[in-house]
Design a protein around this motif. Structure first.
Motif, PDB file in Angstrom:
ATOM      1  N   PHE A 143       0.831  -1.205   0.000  1.00 16.84           N
ATOM      2  CA  PHE A 143       0.000   0.000   0.000  1.00 16.84           C
ATOM      3  C   PHE A 143       0.871   1.263   0.000  1.00 16.84           C
ATOM      4  CE2 PHE A 143      -2.962  -3.022   2.284  1.00 16.84           C
ATOM      5  CZ  PHE A 143      -3.806  -3.192   1.195  1.00 16.84           C
ATOM      6  N   GLU A 144       1.929   1.235   0.777  1.00 19.80           N
ATOM      7  CA  GLU A 144       2.819   2.395   0.838  1.00 19.80           C
ATOM      8  C   GLU A 144       3.478   2.655  -0.517  1.00 19.80           C
ATOM      9  OE1 GLU A 144       4.208   2.398   5.517  1.00 19.80           O
ATOM     10  OE2 GLU A 144       5.301   1.154   4.096  1.00 19.80           O
ATOM     11  N   THR A 145       3.919   1.589  -1.178  1.00 20.22           N
ATOM     12  CA  THR A 145       4.548   1.737  -2.491  1.00 20.22           C
ATOM     13  C   THR A 145       3.562   2.287  -3.508  1.00 20.22           C
ATOM     14  OG1 THR A 145       6.065  -0.095  -2.044  1.00 20.22           O
ATOM     15  CG2 THR A 145       5.740   0.516  -4.349  1.00 20.22           C
ATOM     16  N   ALA A 146       2.345   1.739  -3.519  1.00 16.95           N
ATOM     17  CA  ALA A 146       1.320   2.207  -4.462  1.00 16.95           C
ATOM     18  C   ALA A 146       0.950   3.660  -4.175  1.00 16.95           C
ATOM     19  CB  ALA A 146       0.082   1.317  -4.385  1.00 16.95           C
ATOM     20  N   ALA A 147       0.904   4.036  -2.909  1.00 17.84           N
ATOM     21  CA  ALA A 147       0.555   5.407  -2.549  1.00 17.84           C
ATOM     22  C   ALA A 147       1.588   6.400  -3.061  1.00 17.84           C
ATOM     23  CB  ALA A 147       0.418   5.532  -1.033  1.00 17.84           C
ATOM     24  N   SER A 148       2.849   5.995  -3.060  1.00 21.38           N
ATOM     25  CA  SER A 148       3.906   6.899  -3.517  1.00 21.38           C
ATOM     26  C   SER A 148       3.816   7.185  -5.009  1.00 21.38           C
ATOM     27  CB  SER A 148       5.282   6.297  -3.196  1.00 21.38           C
ATOM     28  OG  SER A 148       5.543   5.150  -4.000  1.00 21.38           O
ATOM     29  N   GLU A 149       3.034   6.383  -5.730  1.00 14.93           N
ATOM     30  CA  GLU A 149       2.914   6.533  -7.178  1.00 14.93           C
ATOM     31  C   GLU A 149       1.564   7.112  -7.597  1.00 14.93           C
ATOM     32  OE1 GLU A 149       3.584   2.532  -8.385  1.00 14.93           O
ATOM     33  OE2 GLU A 149       5.732   2.565  -7.936  1.00 14.93           O
ATOM     34  N   THR A 150       0.715   7.486  -6.616  1.00 11.25           N
ATOM     35  CA  THR A 150      -0.636   7.977  -6.920  1.00 11.25           C
ATOM     36  C   THR A 150      -0.961   9.193  -6.058  1.00 11.25           C
ATOM     37  OG1 THR A 150      -1.699   6.580  -5.245  1.00 11.25           O
ATOM     38  CG2 THR A 150      -1.390   5.613  -7.445  1.00 11.25           C
ATOM     39  N   GLU A 151      -2.207   9.688  -6.213  1.00 11.22           N
ATOM     40  CA  GLU A 151      -2.690  10.824  -5.432  1.00 11.22           C
ATOM     41  C   GLU A 151      -3.076  10.432  -4.004  1.00 11.22           C
ATOM     42  OE1 GLU A 151      -3.205  13.995  -6.379  1.00 11.22           O
ATOM     43  OE2 GLU A 151      -2.748  13.833  -8.517  1.00 11.22           O
ATOM     44  N   PHE A 152      -3.087   9.146  -3.699  1.00 13.34           N
ATOM     45  CA  PHE A 152      -3.731   8.670  -2.483  1.00 13.34           C
ATOM     46  C   PHE A 152      -2.711   8.277  -1.427  1.00 13.34           C
ATOM     47  CE2 PHE A 152      -5.888   7.229  -6.385  1.00 13.34           C
ATOM     48  CZ  PHE A 152      -6.910   8.158  -6.387  1.00 13.34           C
ATOM     49  N   ASP A 153      -3.073   8.455  -0.153  1.00 18.07           N
ATOM     50  CA  ASP A 153      -2.178   7.974   0.892  1.00 18.07           C
ATOM     51  C   ASP A 153      -2.466   6.496   1.146  1.00 18.07           C
ATOM     52  OD1 ASP A 153      -3.935   7.564   3.241  1.00 18.07           O
ATOM     53  OD2 ASP A 153      -4.192   9.723   3.200  1.00 18.07           O
ATOM     54  N   TRP A 154      -1.502   5.852   1.777  1.00 17.10           N
ATOM     55  CA  TRP A 154      -1.594   4.393   1.892  1.00 17.10           C
ATOM     56  C   TRP A 154      -2.757   3.955   2.782  1.00 17.10           C
ATOM     57  CZ3 TRP A 154      -1.371   1.160   6.096  1.00 17.10           C
ATOM     58  CH2 TRP A 154      -0.852   1.674   7.296  1.00 17.10           C
ATOM     59  N   HIS A 155      -3.137   4.799   3.759  1.00 17.15           N
ATOM     60  CA  HIS A 155      -4.279   4.447   4.602  1.00 17.15           C
ATOM     61  C   HIS A 155      -5.548   4.298   3.766  1.00 17.15           C
ATOM     62  CE1 HIS A 155      -1.623   6.492   7.612  1.00 17.15           C
ATOM     63  NE2 HIS A 155      -2.022   5.492   8.366  1.00 17.15           N
ATOM     64  N   LEU A 156      -5.743   5.195   2.797  1.00 18.21           N
ATOM     65  CA  LEU A 156      -6.938   5.128   1.964  1.00 18.21           C
ATOM     66  C   LEU A 156      -6.930   3.866   1.112  1.00 18.21           C
ATOM     67  CD1 LEU A 156      -9.527   6.713   0.998  1.00 18.21           C
ATOM     68  CD2 LEU A 156      -8.139   7.338  -0.974  1.00 18.21           C
ATOM     69  N   LEU A 157      -5.789   3.559   0.502  1.00 22.81           N
ATOM     70  CA  LEU A 157      -5.712   2.348  -0.325  1.00 22.81           C
ATOM     71  C   LEU A 157      -5.922   1.096   0.520  1.00 22.81           C
ATOM     72  CD1 LEU A 157      -2.675   3.311  -2.598  1.00 22.81           C
ATOM     73  CD2 LEU A 157      -5.108   3.383  -3.184  1.00 22.81           C
ATOM     74  N   ALA A 158      -5.379   1.097   1.722  1.00 19.41           N
ATOM     75  CA  ALA A 158      -5.582  -0.050   2.610  1.00 19.41           C
ATOM     76  C   ALA A 158      -7.046  -0.165   3.019  1.00 19.41           C
ATOM     77  CB  ALA A 158      -4.692   0.081   3.845  1.00 19.41           C
TER      78      ALA A 158
END
Length: 460
Positions: free
Chosen positions: A296-311
């Motif tokens: 989630f942290e890696t994906a967040a670094s590549e998008t508009e979203f923070d990792w908490h939201l993706l999780a």
């Protein structure tokens, strides 16, 4: 935030703040705060010194910068002044109040209740939120329902807090009322002791109490000690123009709807409490999330979203089960269809790293395709709804909103329109037809709930 609103805030504060006399030193330590004699001097120096306290609804320092309701509020105010907020964390309320008395900060933003006693010591800016003081008890305690019942529980509260003033007032009628105090940035460390059974009960602001129940669902929120009371920032009254700058900004923040939007973002998800669901979520935060957090942290670094939201989204999709499958053929942590997986380059939907990366990329594509007039947090909620039901149905809901004189770019209005897509008199009049419109509304609500719990309680 809407650019027009933001520019209006900048104009209001700039006009009110142009009263300065001297330039502040470029140093940002609190020993030199007294050199800033005006708002204009702060603007020339470039730093706004903000004393604060650490807490899940206030402020938390992270690798990516400050996080918290108060932190976001301060950042917006600082932006309108054209300065950078420099947060200085105090260890207790007493330390913060004494530091402000000594002029060690330009403002103090820490979710402080405006009370008569504090008002006699310090100067508060405009009120921006109201909270009640709530008694919070552990799972094995008979929760008090009246002030007299408080005599029968072991009570520990936050030192130098407004809760202490409230209990001292109650003690006039109940002389046997006793309590202990603990220094901390918020009531949360004491709530943790309540949850373990180390003490029976404590007192917390209503919004913090509701946050805590997302972490410890067995807590009992038993009674209110006060009616809603205002929160406010303390400001250094020796700084010329600060009173006018704060008054002008908060007037605009109220009028523009910014404060309502911020409240909705941080606390709107707390309206409903499902004990079983929250308990299950807390267990899985400990048991499942650590295995996938890096993805989630890696994906967040590549998008508009923070990792908490993706999780949070992944939890709603699969409960963090990488082998999850549905009868309709979606699979994996982010429950991707074959078509979506192909679009974002996912070759194995059951591979957690691929699933999270692909799901985040797909959400980003939706986010980027949304009309420009959908802004702020609303843009995120629209994107999540479209992830669930499809962008076409979201556009149909926007058309229905326009027909009914509502705002097609407001999530509050669109979540009222989406369920109409289950009714023939509505879905037969739009391009993409029938949709299970209640599902994306619930989908977004749940993600916001999980997101709030993660953001408040899982360290960055």
């Amino acid at each position: 935030m809407n650019h027009t609103v933001r520019n209006g805030m900048i104009a209001s504060v700039t006009i009110l703040a142009g009263l300065g006399l001297t330039q502040c030193s470029n140093r940002t330590d609190t020993a030199n705060v007294s050199k800033a004699t005006s708002v204009e001097a702060i603007q020339n120096d470039g730093d706004l010194i903000v004393l604060t306290l650490e807490g899940p609804t206030t402020y938390r320092g992270t690798r990516d910068g400050p996080v918290g309701y108060e932190a976001e509020l301060v950042q917006q105010f600082a932006d309108t002044l054209g300065v950078t907020p420099k947060f200085i964390k105090m260890n207790s309320i007493d330390e913060l109040l004494k530091a402000m008395e000594k002029g060690r900060g330009h403002i103090a933003a820490a979710g402080l209740t405006i009370t008569e006693m504090r008002g006699s010591r310090l100067t508060f800016g405009p009120a921006y939120k109201e909270v009640s003081e709530i008694v919070v008890c552990g799972p094995g305690v008979i929760a008090p329902k009246t002030a007299e019942d408080l005599l029968d529980v072991d009570l520990t509260i936050l030192a130098s807090s407004s809760y202490q003033e409230t209990l001292e007032t109650l003690r006039i009628d109940y002389p046997q009322l006793e309590w202990s105090t603990q220094n901390a940035g918020s009531a949360m460390p004491i709530i943790r002791r309540v949850e373990t059974g180390a003490i029976d009960c404590t007192v917390a602001d209503s919004h913090l109490a509701e946050y805590a129940r997302r972490l410890f669902p067995d807590l009992k929120v038993s009674m209110s000690l006060t009616k809603p009371r205002p929160l406010g920032w303390v400001y250094n009254e020796k700084i010329n123009g600060m009173d006018q700058a704060l008054a002008g900004w908060f007037i605009e923040a109220h009028a523009s709807g910014y404060l309502a939007e911020l409240d909705e973002s941080w606390f709107g998800h707390l309206d409903e409490f499902d004990y079983i669901e929250v308990l299950r979520f807390v267990e899985r935060v400990n048991e499942r999330l650590p295995e996938f957090r890096t993805y989630f942290e890696t994906a967040a670094s590549e998008t508009e979203f923070d990792w908490h939201l993706l999780a949070a989204q992944a939890y709603q999709e699969s409960h963090w089960d990488p082998d999850a499958r549905s009868p309709t053929g979606v699979r994996g942590l982010m429950m991707l269809t074959n078509r979506t997986a192909s679009e974002v380059g996912v070759t194995n939907r059951l591979d957690p790293a691929q699933s999270v990366k692909g799901g985040a990329e797909y959400l980003q594509r939706i986010y980027d395709r949304l009309p420009e007039d959908i802004t702020g947090k609303d843009r995120t909620w629209f994107a999540l709804a479209a992830y669930n039901i499809g962008l076409g149905h979201v556009y149909d809901a926007r058309k229905l909103a326009v027909r009914q004189g509502l705002d097609p770019s407001s999530w509050d209005d669109i979540e009222r329109m989406l369920p109409l897509l289950t009714r023939a008199k509505y879905y037969q009049t739009v391009k993409h037809g029938y949709a299970r419109g209640y599902e994306p509304v619930r989908y977004v609500e749940r993600i916001r709930d999980y997101y709030g719990m993660l953001r408040a309680n899982v360290p960055v």
